[in-house]
Structure formats: C-alpha cells, structure tokens
Design a protein around this motif. Structure first.
Motif, mmCIF file in Angstrom:
data_model
loop_
_atom_site.group_PDB
_atom_site.id
_atom_site.type_symbol
_atom_site.label_atom_id
_atom_site.label_comp_id
_atom_site.label_asym_id
_atom_site.label_seq_id
_atom_site.Cartn_x
_atom_site.Cartn_y
_atom_site.Cartn_z
ATOM 1 N N PRO A 59 -37.505 1.960 46.126
ATOM 2 C CA PRO A 59 -36.258 2.719 46.003
ATOM 3 C C PRO A 59 -35.059 1.773 45.901
ATOM 4 O O PRO A 59 -34.955 0.817 46.666
ATOM 5 C CB PRO A 59 -36.199 3.542 47.295
ATOM 6 C CG PRO A 59 -37.540 3.432 47.917
ATOM 7 C CD PRO A 59 -38.164 2.176 47.411
ATOM 8 N N VAL A 60 -34.183 2.020 44.935
ATOM 9 C CA VAL A 60 -32.975 1.204 44.745
ATOM 10 C C VAL A 60 -31.801 2.115 44.385
ATOM 11 O O VAL A 60 -31.991 3.286 44.057
ATOM 12 C CB VAL A 60 -33.157 0.161 43.609
ATOM 13 C CG1 VAL A 60 -34.070 -0.964 44.025
ATOM 14 C CG2 VAL A 60 -33.651 0.813 42.330
ATOM 15 N N CYS A 61 -30.592 1.551 44.457
ATOM 16 C CA CYS A 61 -29.395 2.277 44.016
ATOM 17 C C CYS A 61 -29.066 1.871 42.574
ATOM 18 O O CYS A 61 -29.067 0.679 42.255
ATOM 19 C CB CYS A 61 -28.202 1.919 44.904
ATOM 20 S SG CYS A 61 -28.352 2.558 46.573
ATOM 21 N N LEU A 62 -28.791 2.862 41.731
ATOM 22 C CA LEU A 62 -28.368 2.594 40.357
ATOM 23 C C LEU A 62 -27.033 3.289 40.116
ATOM 24 O O LEU A 62 -26.856 4.441 40.531
ATOM 25 C CB LEU A 62 -29.400 3.124 39.346
ATOM 26 C CG LEU A 62 -30.774 2.441 39.374
ATOM 27 C CD1 LEU A 62 -31.718 3.198 40.282
ATOM 28 C CD2 LEU A 62 -31.355 2.382 37.974
ATOM 29 N N THR A 63 -26.112 2.613 39.459
ATOM 30 C CA THR A 63 -24.835 3.235 39.102
ATOM 31 C C THR A 63 -24.979 3.772 37.680
ATOM 32 O O THR A 63 -25.112 2.997 36.722
ATOM 33 C CB THR A 63 -23.700 2.194 39.195
ATOM 34 O OG1 THR A 63 -23.717 1.643 40.517
ATOM 35 C CG2 THR A 63 -22.348 2.844 38.948
ATOM 36 N N LEU A 64 -24.976 5.117 37.533
ATOM 37 C CA LEU A 64 -25.330 5.755 36.258
ATOM 38 C C LEU A 64 -24.309 6.808 35.851
ATOM 39 O O LEU A 64 -23.721 7.478 36.719
ATOM 40 C CB LEU A 64 -26.715 6.427 36.381
ATOM 41 C CG LEU A 64 -27.870 5.528 36.845
ATOM 42 C CD1 LEU A 64 -29.104 6.363 37.127
ATOM 43 C CD2 LEU A 64 -28.171 4.453 35.808
ATOM 44 N N MET A 65 -24.155 6.980 34.537
ATOM 45 C CA MET A 65 -23.258 8.015 34.020
ATOM 46 C C MET A 65 -24.096 9.168 33.461
ATOM 47 O O MET A 65 -25.161 8.947 32.875
ATOM 48 C CB MET A 65 -22.373 7.445 32.911
ATOM 49 C CG MET A 65 -21.268 8.409 32.473
ATOM 50 S SD MET A 65 -20.236 7.680 31.183
ATOM 51 C CE MET A 65 -21.243 7.986 29.736
ATOM 52 N N VAL A 66 -23.611 10.397 33.670
ATOM 53 C CA VAL A 66 -24.284 11.578 33.101
ATOM 54 C C VAL A 66 -23.958 11.610 31.604
ATOM 55 O O VAL A 66 -22.794 11.747 31.209
ATOM 56 C CB VAL A 66 -23.815 12.880 33.794
ATOM 57 C CG1 VAL A 66 -24.469 14.098 33.166
ATOM 58 C CG2 VAL A 66 -24.124 12.818 35.290
ATOM 59 N N ALA A 67 -25.019 11.498 30.755
ATOM 60 C CA ALA A 67 -24.812 11.350 29.305
ATOM 61 C C ALA A 67 -24.696 12.690 28.585
ATOM 62 O O ALA A 67 -24.062 12.790 27.532
ATOM 63 C CB ALA A 67 -25.949 10.538 28.703
ATOM 64 N N LYS A 83 -33.160 18.964 34.686
ATOM 65 C CA LYS A 83 -33.383 17.657 34.047
ATOM 66 C C LYS A 83 -32.051 17.176 33.480
ATOM 67 O O LYS A 83 -31.293 17.975 32.927
ATOM 68 C CB LYS A 83 -34.404 17.763 32.915
ATOM 69 C CG LYS A 83 -35.851 17.869 33.398
ATOM 70 C CD LYS A 83 -36.830 17.776 32.238
ATOM 71 C CE LYS A 83 -38.247 17.923 32.726
ATOM 72 N NZ LYS A 83 -38.934 16.674 32.953
ATOM 73 N N VAL A 84 -31.797 15.861 33.621
ATOM 74 C CA VAL A 84 -30.530 15.320 33.112
ATOM 75 C C VAL A 84 -30.753 13.878 32.626
ATOM 76 O O VAL A 84 -31.555 13.136 33.208
ATOM 77 C CB VAL A 84 -29.428 15.385 34.217
ATOM 78 C CG1 VAL A 84 -29.792 14.547 35.415
ATOM 79 C CG2 VAL A 84 -28.076 14.957 33.668
ATOM 80 N N ARG A 85 -30.040 13.505 31.519
ATOM 81 C CA ARG A 85 -30.144 12.131 31.014
ATOM 82 C C ARG A 85 -29.006 11.301 31.603
ATOM 83 O O ARG A 85 -27.837 11.687 31.538
ATOM 84 C CB ARG A 85 -30.080 12.113 29.476
ATOM 85 C CG ARG A 85 -30.596 10.775 28.886
ATOM 86 C CD ARG A 85 -30.958 10.920 27.420
ATOM 87 N NE ARG A 85 -29.777 11.030 26.582
ATOM 88 C CZ ARG A 85 -29.093 9.982 26.104
ATOM 89 N NH1 ARG A 85 -29.475 8.744 26.375
ATOM 90 N NH2 ARG A 85 -28.033 10.170 25.341
ATOM 91 N N LEU A 86 -29.381 10.153 32.221
ATOM 92 C CA LEU A 86 -28.425 9.258 32.860
ATOM 93 C C LEU A 86 -28.488 7.893 32.168
ATOM 94 O O LEU A 86 -29.578 7.440 31.781
ATOM 95 C CB LEU A 86 -28.757 9.094 34.352
ATOM 96 C CG LEU A 86 -28.800 10.397 35.179
ATOM 97 C CD1 LEU A 86 -29.417 10.141 36.549
ATOM 98 C CD2 LEU A 86 -27.410 10.982 35.342
#
Length: 692
Positions: A59-67, A83-86
């Motif tokens: 498990p890790v932290c990722l900084t992601l934007m909702v595309a 379901k969502v694309r990041l």
C-alpha cells in the motif's frame, strides 16, 4: 466550546443523534472514552509513489487527478460499483469502489486527491480496489501512521480517527497520571499524556512501542491489583465449615461411574469445603465432561451439613435441564429440589419463595430470578454458577449476599481457558480442570469447506434428516447489514439468520421443518423454538450464537457454521459441543468464503483436535485474548490494549510490581495511591460494588 474528558461525543463536529447511538454501541459516549479506545492496528501512510513506480502489493500514497466523471453500475442487489480513471504525470489507472455509491458525486473531474491503497496490474492495466481518497487541500491522514479501530455498523474508521484526532489534540494533556512516579521510573514507563498521544497518532514506530508498553503495563498492573484485592478480602473471610461424609454414599446414587478427573475435582472441592475458609473454585471442562455431577456433589454435601445450595444458570432452558437431571438423582438421598425461573409466576412463585425461606428446599435451581428481591434463604451454604462468563462477579456477589455468612462458591465453565489466562481472569478463584470425557462419547468429525461445496452440504443435511437426525445452521448476523466485511477484491456478504432461514424454508428445504432463533427475539419466543427443536418438532434450526449455551438435543448430529472465519476458535468449539451429545456419529461443517490462507489454517485447527484446551491455547496464540475478554464476557474487566499471550513478559513485570506495592500498602489506602485505587475500581466498574 473547549472539550474536557467528560464532554459527550454529541458535542463533537459531525456527530448527530444517529452517530452518537452508533458510537454508544462501541461504548463510546464521552471524549475520555474515545481516548481510551485504542487502535487494533495501524496503517503506514507515509510511503508515496507515482503510478509508474508503485510497487506491486505494497500500500502506498499516490497523488492523482480525476480524469473523467466516475461511472456507477449496479451489478446485483447489494452490490454497486463505482469506477473512475485517475492520472498523474507517469500514467493512468482505474480505481474500483465497492458499495460506495456516494463517490460518484464526491470525486470531481479535474480535482486532485491523495489515494492510499495497493496498485495491481501492469502498464495500461494498472488498477486499485477501494483506495482511501482525501482531497489534496484537505489531507488529514495521508503522510502519517493512521490508527485502525474496531468498528460497528454506522461508524467508519475515517469518522472514528477524525473524532479521536480532535480529542487527542485538545484533551491528551488532561489524562490523569495514576501510576506512582517511582514505579514509572523503576520500569522506564512513559508519562500518560505521551502514551495517549502516541498510541492513537504515533510520531514513528519507536514512539508507538514506548506508548503501547506504558499502556499495556498499566492495564495489567491495575488488573493484577484488583484481583489481589479481591483475593485478600476472600482470604480474610471466615467460611462455613462443612464436615466430611463418605464420598461413596454420593457415588452410590449415580447410575454410572465418574471419570478419574471428576473424582479428583471432588477431592479438591471436599478439601475446600471442610477447610474453614470459603471455597471459591472454578471448574473448567469441555462441554459434556460431567461438570453438573460436581455441582450435584456440592449440593449433596451442603444438604448433609444442613445447608442450602443455589445453582444459577444463564437461561431458563438450561435451568430446567439441570432440574430434570438433578432432581430425580438427589431425591433418592431425601433431598428436596426446587426450580425458580421467570416462567414460575404467581402462586407457584410464592410457594417456592416460602419453601426456600423456611429451609424446606435443599437445592434451588434457577436463573437470575434467584437474585430477585423476594428471594431469601434459610441457610444458604453453597452458590454454584454455571457458565461463569455469562455472570459478572457482581451477580455472584449478589447471590452470596443472600447468605447469613460467607457462602462457598463453585463456578462452572465450559469455555476452556488456558491456565496462564485463567489465573488472571479468575484471580479470585482456585482453578480445577476436568480434562477427561465420560466413556462412549465419539469425537465430532469436523470439516472446513468453501462456497463451492454448498450444494453437497445441503444434500448432506437432507441425508441426515432422512435418517431421523437434526441439524443446526449458525449465522454470524441476525439481519442483513448487522456486520459488513471488506476483503481485497470486494465485500464478503455475511449470512444473516433471518433471511437465510427464509431462503432455506422457501427454496432449499421447502419439505423440511426449518426453525429460527436469535438474540433479538423475546426470551419466551426463543425458549419455545428451542423446546420445539429439542422435542424433535423441527429438522433444521437456523440461529445466531444464542445456542452456544443451550439445551441438550442428543438427536442433533450436524452443526453447520456459516462465515466460520468470523468466529474465534474457542467459540466455534463451544458451538461444536452442541452436537455429539447422543449415540449417533456427529459432524461439524465450517463454511468460509475467505481468501485468507491464515484464516483457513486457523479453522483447520478444529478439524485436527477436539481438545478444548489445545484449541484455547491456539486461539490465544493467534488472536490474543479477545475471545476471552470480549464484550460479551460479562464479569471480566474489559482489556483495551493488553494481549495476554503476546505480552507475557510485561505481564510478569506488572504482577511483580503490583505484589511489591500491595506488600507496602495492602489496601491501597495511602493518599498517594488514591488515583491508582480509583483506576482499579474503574476497571472493575461493571462488577458493581465488589470493592465497597
């Protein structure tokens, strides 16, 4: 408003009446109780990565934007997917959320989130399942070690961690320091404030270890002090001295021979009863090891000495069962046996009261109705409680208080508890073990099966019922939604007794007689169903664990436990003990859908042995003492953090420290020990006035 330890949880932001009620189910009604509700685990959310560099299965932290806008789909009743694309600078992934429909609107296109979870798959197929997402500008829990709490329906870990964070920030400094300064120095223990802060939100692993050691030590120290004080009181009391009578006179009443273990315990009881000090003895033995005959011996010896005996059972059915087995046996010796339960009403009840008060009954068998106000004994000499963990020390004391002197106490339990633990839990009792089953009882054959064997299992139920046998089917929940379980890859639905019974009646066994019993039913309804099952009027009984302490049904030859991985081994062993009580070969089937190898391995312990003590030792090793110190185990102080299996070294240290302190101040009456005595009393608060 500023918070204090006594502030109610409803004063905290985001807690309305419904949430306050849900928190109350966990025993959390004040800020102080929140601070004392320790995490069961921790999640390290300090590691961060990009989509391309995220390691598999860590498990890790990722900084992601909702595309693009999230999509909600309903797969079937009770299962919804979002379901969502990041995306980030290094690639994109698909996140899938089970049964969290609100995220369709909560995750907004173009916004950036910190997402914590495992990244699976390769290249363009990278994905996450149920990651925890916090908006980049409102991060509270990423970048730190996050506490993970035991939860209930309506309380999420996010909610509980958020409330606790606020309470720690404002009130950790208000936590009272109850351990004497010299003691803390001698054992190198952190201060209370440091321990509370770092057990919930540790600065790092070292701070957590220091905080936990302090809290574990103090809890075991208070427990040891409390048990020592109880034992001291008991040792000072004068007992009712019984005279010995030839044991053979009692043994001649029995239509069978006692086992060596039963004869040994009779010897231990006789020594106690004739010693001049009050007997306080716990008799432990597996279901069916013949503990009831030991109670019969105690009642017989009390009657021979001119005293009455009261036997308290946790349910009306069990009390009636004891009455049916003991009355004919003891009446041969001229003893008069009475029954007092909630079902005995009006004139009949008054008659029993009068007979007890005049000394015309030698043995009174009953439920907690024996504690009623109108109950008075002429000469109560022995108190027997069956299934001790259902009664508090306070209830034992309340019954004993109805005697003129200090009566002898015999406690019987079919929950095998490892000796290390028994000495602590029952520190005020001497322990006897009945470790031998009467001849002729064949072991219950036990199998662990997955969902793929369900049809075969149903066929087996039908086969046994066709042979005239009966079956129990136990579920972990009463109704749907009583407990949710999340596993990687999606939720595992818990079998709920109410809906399962309906499915079995209408679809699986429409031609069989299927009954239902659970804890939310009224006592009368429960007893009616159990009586019908015992009388052979039902083929299959669907139930929750209310049957754990139940009536004997020698014809029941099959025990099926659904979601078996949700139960402790000792509890499963108790449930298994409901079958194999007659002459027929009996079976126990443990059904599990878990993907966890550890959970399956744990269940296989039961298929390898029928020895309750071996199982209890294994349960203690695998799970810690939760099974023995669970909230249902009334009468035991609830431990919040100590694990008696894993913390044996700290336990010995705490016991030594408690002994030293009590040698110097036996009653903890010195002014500097006032805070310590208050904490000991608080730990034992559920036991009523045991220290007053």
């Amino acid at each position: 408003m500023s918070l204090t330890l006594k502030t109610g949880v409803e004063a905290l932001p985001g807690v309305g009446p419904a949430r306050a009620k849900a928190l109350a189910r966990l025993g959390l009604t004040t800020v102080g109780e929140l601070l004392g509700y320790y995490p069961r685990d921790y999640e390290d959310r300090r590691k961060s990565a990009s989509i391309a560099s995220a390691p598999a299965d860590v498990p890790v932290c990722l900084t992601l934007m909702v595309a693009e806008p999230p999509r909600l789909s309903r797969i079937r009743k009770g299962l919804e997917l979002v379901k969502v694309r990041l995306v980030d600078d290094t690639g994109s992934l698909t996140a899938t959320f089970f049964n969290q429909a609100y995220l369709k609107d909560a995750l907004r296109t173009g916004e950036t989130y910190v997402c914590f979870g495992r990244v699976e798959g390769e290249g363009a197929r990278r994905q996450m399942t149920n990651p925890v997402c916090e908006r980049m500008d409102k991060v509270r829990f990423t970048g730190r070690i996050l506490p993970v709490y035991s939860l209930t329906h309506g309380v999420s870990n996010n909610l509980l961690a958020g409330l606790t964070l606020r309470c720690v920030e404002e009130c950790a400094g208000q936590v009272e320091e109850s351990l004497p300064h010299d003691l803390r120095q001698a054992h190198q223990l952190a201060e209370a404030e440091f321990a509370v802060r770092n057990v919930h939100f540790p600065a790092d692993e070292d701070a957590l270890a220091v905080a936990r050691r302090r809290l574990i030590f103090e809890e075991l120290f208070y427990l040891t002090c409390g048990m020592a004080l109880l034992r001291t009181r008991r040792d000072k009391a004068a007992g009712l001295p019984f005279e010995r009578f030839p044991e053979e006179d009692f043994l001649n009443l029995l239509p069978f021979s006692l086992t060596g273990a039963q004869r040994r315990v009779i010897g231990e009881m006789t020594a106690d009863l004739c010693s001049g000090s009050p007997m306080n003895r716990l008799v432990q033995g597996d279901v069916g090891s013949g503990k009831t005959m030991l109670a019969a011996y105690g009642a017989w010896l009390a009657a021979k000495n001119g005293y009455q005996c009261a036997l308290m059972a946790p349910t009306e059915l069990l009390a009636e069962q004891h009455y049916r087995s003991l009355a004919p046996l003891l009446e041969q010796a001229g003893m008069r046996v009475g029954l007092l339960t909630g079902a005995v009403k009006g004139k009949a009840r008054k008659t029993v009261y009068a007979a007890m008060g005049r000394g015309e009954l030698d043995l009174i068998i009953g439920t907690h109705a024996l504690l009623s106000e109108g109950v008075a004994f002429a000469r109560l000499g022995l108190v027997v409680t069956d299934e001790q963990h259902r009664f508090g020390v306070g209830q034992r004391a309340a019954l004993s208080a109805k005697a003129n002197g200090t009566p002898h106490v015999l406690v019987m339990s079919a929950t095998p508890i490892p000796r290390t633990l028994a000495l602590i839990i029952y520190g005020d009792l001497d322990v006897s073990v009945v470790d031998e089953l009467p001849p002729g009882r064949s072991p219950v054959e036990t199998y662990v099966v997955g969902e793929d064997k369900r049809q075969r299992m149903y066929n087996f139920v039908r086969k046994l019922v066709g042979e005239g046998r009966q079956a129990y089917m136990v579920c972990p929940a009463v109704e749907e939604g009583d407990g949710e379980d999340q596993e990687p890859g999606g939720p595992v639905p818990l079998k709920a007794a109410v809906t399962y019974a309906e499915t079995l009646r209408t679809q699986v066994f429409p031609d069989l007689r299927v009954g239902l019993v659970h804890g939310k039913m009224k006592s009368k309804e429960k007893d009616a169903v159990m009586t019908a099952f015992a009388a052979g009027e039902l083929d299959v009984l669907v139930s929750t664990t209310v049957i754990e302490v139940g009536v004997d049904v020698p014809n029941a030859a099959l025990m099926i436990v659904e979601n078996a991985d949700r139960f402790g081994l000792s509890q499963l062993h108790q449930l298994r003990g409901r079958v194999g009580r007659g002459k027929h070969q009996s079976y126990c089937v443990l059904v599990t859908a878990t993907r966890s190898q550890d959970s399956r391995e744990r269940l296989r312990v039961l298929s390898k042995t029928n020895d309750g003590f071996k199982i209890a030792e294994e349960d203690l090793r695998l799970r810690g003492p939760g099974d023995f110190f669970g909230s249902r185990q009334h009468g035991l102080p609830q431990l919040g953090i100590a694990d008696l299996a894993g913390d044996m070294r700290v336990l010995k240290e705490a016991q030594t420290a408690a002994e030293e302190l009590l040698r110097a101040d036996p009653g903890l009456t010195e002014p500097e020990h006032a805070g310590l005595l208050a904490r000991v009393k608080r730990l034992f608060a559920e036991q009523g006035d045991v220290f007053n």
